[in-house]
Design a protein around this motif. Structure first.
Motif, PDB file in Angstrom:
ATOM      1  N   GLY A 256      18.770  50.042  58.850  1.00 47.61           N
ATOM      2  CA  GLY A 256      17.395  49.563  58.733  1.00 47.61           C
ATOM      3  C   GLY A 256      17.106  48.297  59.497  1.00 47.61           C
ATOM      4  O   GLY A 256      15.944  47.949  59.738  1.00 47.61           O
ATOM      5  N   THR A 257      18.158  47.590  59.927  1.00 50.55           N
ATOM      6  CA  THR A 257      17.937  46.366  60.683  1.00 50.55           C
ATOM      7  C   THR A 257      17.228  46.622  62.006  1.00 50.55           C
ATOM      8  O   THR A 257      16.589  45.724  62.551  1.00 50.55           O
ATOM      9  CB  THR A 257      19.251  45.627  60.973  1.00 50.55           C
ATOM     10  N   ILE A 258      17.339  47.836  62.524  1.00 56.90           N
ATOM     11  CA  ILE A 258      16.687  48.153  63.795  1.00 56.90           C
ATOM     12  C   ILE A 258      15.921  49.469  63.748  1.00 56.90           C
ATOM     13  O   ILE A 258      14.990  49.684  64.538  1.00 56.90           O
ATOM     14  CB  ILE A 258      17.720  48.179  64.954  1.00 56.90           C
ATOM     15  N   MET A 259      16.228  50.351  62.792  1.00 54.64           N
ATOM     16  CA  MET A 259      15.604  51.677  62.759  1.00 54.64           C
ATOM     17  C   MET A 259      14.454  51.748  61.763  1.00 54.64           C
ATOM     18  O   MET A 259      14.102  52.829  61.268  1.00 54.64           O
ATOM     19  CB  MET A 259      16.658  52.741  62.450  1.00 54.64           C
ATOM     20  N   THR A 260      13.855  50.610  61.466  1.00 52.55           N
ATOM     21  CA  THR A 260      12.643  50.529  60.659  1.00 52.55           C
ATOM     22  C   THR A 260      11.688  49.560  61.334  1.00 52.55           C
ATOM     23  O   THR A 260      12.108  48.698  62.127  1.00 52.55           O
ATOM     24  CB  THR A 260      12.925  50.022  59.230  1.00 52.55           C
ATOM     25  N   ALA A 261      10.417  49.665  61.003  1.00 51.48           N
ATOM     26  CA  ALA A 261       9.425  48.766  61.588  1.00 51.48           C
ATOM     27  C   ALA A 261       9.693  47.317  61.188  1.00 51.48           C
ATOM     28  O   ALA A 261       9.599  46.403  62.018  1.00 51.48           O
ATOM     29  CB  ALA A 261       8.023  49.189  61.161  1.00 51.48           C
ATOM     30  N   VAL A 262      10.050  47.107  59.922  1.00 53.20           N
ATOM     31  CA  VAL A 262      10.295  45.747  59.438  1.00 53.20           C
ATOM     32  C   VAL A 262      11.492  45.129  60.146  1.00 53.20           C
ATOM     33  O   VAL A 262      11.445  43.987  60.620  1.00 53.20           O
ATOM     34  CB  VAL A 262      10.520  45.751  57.913  1.00 53.20           C
ATOM     35  N   GLY A 263      12.585  45.883  60.220  1.00 57.67           N
ATOM     36  CA  GLY A 263      13.775  45.370  60.878  1.00 57.67           C
ATOM     37  C   GLY A 263      13.550  45.130  62.358  1.00 57.67           C
ATOM     38  O   GLY A 263      13.920  44.078  62.898  1.00 57.67           O
ATOM     39  N   ALA A 264      12.931  46.099  63.034  1.00 58.95           N
ATOM     40  CA  ALA A 264      12.701  45.961  64.469  1.00 58.95           C
ATOM     41  C   ALA A 264      11.785  44.783  64.778  1.00 58.95           C
ATOM     42  O   ALA A 264      11.971  44.087  65.775  1.00 58.95           O
ATOM     43  CB  ALA A 264      12.116  47.251  65.027  1.00 58.95           C
ATOM     44  N   ALA A 265      10.796  44.545  63.920  1.00 62.72           N
ATOM     45  CA  ALA A 265       9.897  43.414  64.135  1.00 62.72           C
ATOM     46  C   ALA A 265      10.651  42.094  64.057  1.00 62.72           C
ATOM     47  O   ALA A 265      10.416  41.171  64.852  1.00 62.72           O
ATOM     48  CB  ALA A 265       8.762  43.447  63.117  1.00 62.72           C
ATOM     49  N   ALA A 266      11.583  41.983  63.101  1.00 59.77           N
ATOM     50  CA  ALA A 266      12.382  40.762  62.964  1.00 59.77           C
ATOM     51  C   ALA A 266      13.277  40.558  64.182  1.00 59.77           C
ATOM     52  O   ALA A 266      13.436  39.433  64.681  1.00 59.77           O
ATOM     53  CB  ALA A 266      13.218  40.822  61.690  1.00 59.77           C
ATOM     54  N   VAL A 267      13.859  41.641  64.679  1.00 60.53           N
ATOM     55  CA  VAL A 267      14.689  41.536  65.882  1.00 60.53           C
ATOM     56  C   VAL A 267      13.832  41.123  67.073  1.00 60.53           C
ATOM     57  O   VAL A 267      14.220  40.263  67.872  1.00 60.53           O
ATOM     58  CB  VAL A 267      15.404  42.868  66.158  1.00 60.53           C
ATOM     59  N   GLY A 268      12.654  41.713  67.191  1.00 61.38           N
ATOM     60  CA  GLY A 268      11.759  41.358  68.281  1.00 61.38           C
ATOM     61  C   GLY A 268      11.362  39.894  68.253  1.00 61.38           C
ATOM     62  O   GLY A 268      11.318  39.223  69.302  1.00 61.38           O
ATOM     63  N   GLU A 269      11.089  39.374  67.073  1.00 61.78           N
ATOM     64  CA  GLU A 269      10.744  37.955  66.945  1.00 61.78           C
ATOM     65  C   GLU A 269      11.911  37.064  67.371  1.00 61.78           C
ATOM     66  O   GLU A 269      11.714  36.023  68.004  1.00 61.78           O
ATOM     67  CB  GLU A 269      10.349  37.650  65.500  1.00 61.78           C
ATOM     68  N   THR A 270      13.125  37.476  67.026  1.00 62.36           N
ATOM     69  CA  THR A 270      14.299  36.689  67.399  1.00 62.36           C
ATOM     70  C   THR A 270      14.523  36.724  68.911  1.00 62.36           C
ATOM     71  O   THR A 270      14.895  35.713  69.517  1.00 62.36           O
ATOM     72  CB  THR A 270      15.540  37.206  66.653  1.00 62.36           C
ATOM     73  N   ILE A 271      14.304  37.869  69.525  1.00 61.92           N
ATOM     74  CA  ILE A 271      14.403  37.948  70.985  1.00 61.92           C
ATOM     75  C   ILE A 271      13.358  37.050  71.632  1.00 61.92           C
ATOM     76  O   ILE A 271      13.654  36.328  72.602  1.00 61.92           O
ATOM     77  CB  ILE A 271      14.246  39.408  71.460  1.00 61.92           C
TER      78      ILE A 271
END
Length: 288
Positions: A256-271
Motif C-alpha cells: 500500500g505504500t505505493i499501490m494506493t492513492a494515499v501511499g503514492a501521494a505521500a511518495v510523490g510529496e517526498t520526491i
C-alpha cells in the motif's frame, strides 16, 4: 510516454519514460514486481518525469539472461542512464528496489542526487525463520504465480490480492493494468531464479547503506502484509535512523505504500521535497 530498449549484459532492459514537468526520477520496483508498480505514482503526481525500467527477469525484461543480484541491477541502471543521456538523477526505490537503489548509489555515487526509499533499502535483519536455504519456500507465493497458466485476468488479480496484496481493491483499474503487464499468453513474466537470488542478496548480502553521503528520505509502512502484521521495519530500527527525512505511513501495509492513492501521494510529496531541496542546494545526510 516512450519505451527504450537498453543494452545490458545478457540482453536488453525495457525502460519506460513518462515525461512530466520535473527533472527525471529513476524509479526501481521490487523483487516480484515490474514497472507498472509506478502507475499509482503517475496518477497522483503526473508532473513527475519517471524513468521506469523493468528489471532483468521481470516484465518486458524477463528474457535478459545471466545471474541476478543487487550489484548486477546497479550496473544495469548505470547502463540505463548512459543510454538515456542522464548524468545524475534522484532515485526512488520501493522494497527490493530500495536495496538496488542503495547499491547503485554506493557503486555510482556521482550519478545519484538523492535517494527516496519506500519500505526498503535500510538494512534489516532477515524475518524470523528465513535462512539462505529456505528463501524459495518463504517466497513461494511469488514463485507459485509463475507455475500456473492464467486464462482470466480476474482470477490472476484475485490470486495476487489473496496472497500478497490483501488490502488492495481487486476492482482498481490500476491494479488491472499492473496485472496485465505481468502476463503474456497467460504466463507470468517473472523469473523465479531472479526472485530467489535477489531476495537472498537483500537479506544476506553485505549492505553498503552506511557508505552513502547523499540525502536519503525514507518512508515506512505500519504493516508488512495486511492489517496488524508485523512491519518490515520495527520502531527500534526506525528510531535509530538519522536521515534527511523519515515518514511513517500509518494504515498502510508494504504494498500500500505505493499501490494506493494515499501511499503514492505521500511518495510523490517526498520526491517533490527532494527535487526542491536539490534545486535550492539544500540537503544533508547524517550517518545513521
Amino acid at each position: 510516454m516512450t519505451i527504450d530498449r537498453v543494452p545490458v549484459s545478457g540482453g536488453h532492459l525495457a525502460v519506460e519514460t513518462h515525461t512530466g514537468t520535473s527533472e527525471p526520477i529513476l524509479v526501481v520496483h521490487g523483487v516480484s514486481s515490474q514497472r507498472m508498480l509506478w502507475s499509482w505514482l503517475r496518477a497522483e503526481s503526473p508532473h513527475l518525469t519517471l524513468v521506469a525500467p523493468d528489471l532483468r527477469g521481470r516484465g518486458d525484461s524477463v528474457d535478459v539472461t545471466g545471474p541476478s543480484s543487487l550489484a548486477q541491477h546497479a550496473d544495469d541502471l548505470d547502463s540505463v542512464l548512459d543510454t538515456l543521456g542522464l548524468d545524475a538523477v534522484h532515485v526512488c526505490g520501493m522494497s527490493m528496489g530500495g536495496f538496488v537503489a542503495v547499491e547503485f548509489a554506493a557503486r555510482y555515487p556521482s550519478r545519484v542526487k538523492s535517494l527516496i526509499l519506500v519500505d526498503g533499502g535500510v538494512p534489516v535483519a532477515p524475518p524470523a525463520g528465513l535462512t539462505q536455504e529456505n528463501v524459495a519456500a518463504v517466497f513461494s507465493d511469488r514463485i507459485a504465480r509463475t507455475q500456473q497458466h492464467w486464462n482470466d485476468i480476474g482470477d490472476y488479480i484475485e490470486f495476487l490480492v489473496s496472497t500478497s496484496l490483501p488490502l488492495l481493491d481487486p476492482a482498481d483499474p490500476l491494479l488491472r493494468t499492473y496485472a496485465e503487464h505481468d502476463l503474456f499468453d497467460g504466463s507470468v513474466r517473472l523469473s523465479s531464479d531472479a526472485v530467489v537470488a535477489d531476495a537472498t542478496d537483500v537479506f544476506f548480502g553485505a549492505s553498503r547503506f552506511r557508505e552513502l553521503t547523499m540525502p536519503i528520505r525514507f518512508l515506512h509502512a505500519q504493516w508488512s502484509v495486511g492489517t496488524d502484521s508485523a512491519p518490515m521495519y520495527s520502531s527500534q530500527i526506525v528510531d535509530a535512523l538519522d536521515l534527511t527525512s523519515i515518514t511513517a505511513m500509518p494504515g498502510l501495509d508494504h504494498a500500500g505504500t505505493i499501490m494506493t492513492a494515499v501511499g503514492a501521494a505521500a511518495v510523490g510529496e517526498t520526491i517533490d521535497e527532494a527535487i526542491d531541496a536539490g534545486a535550492d542546494g539544500v540537503g544533508q545526510f547524517i550517518d545513521a
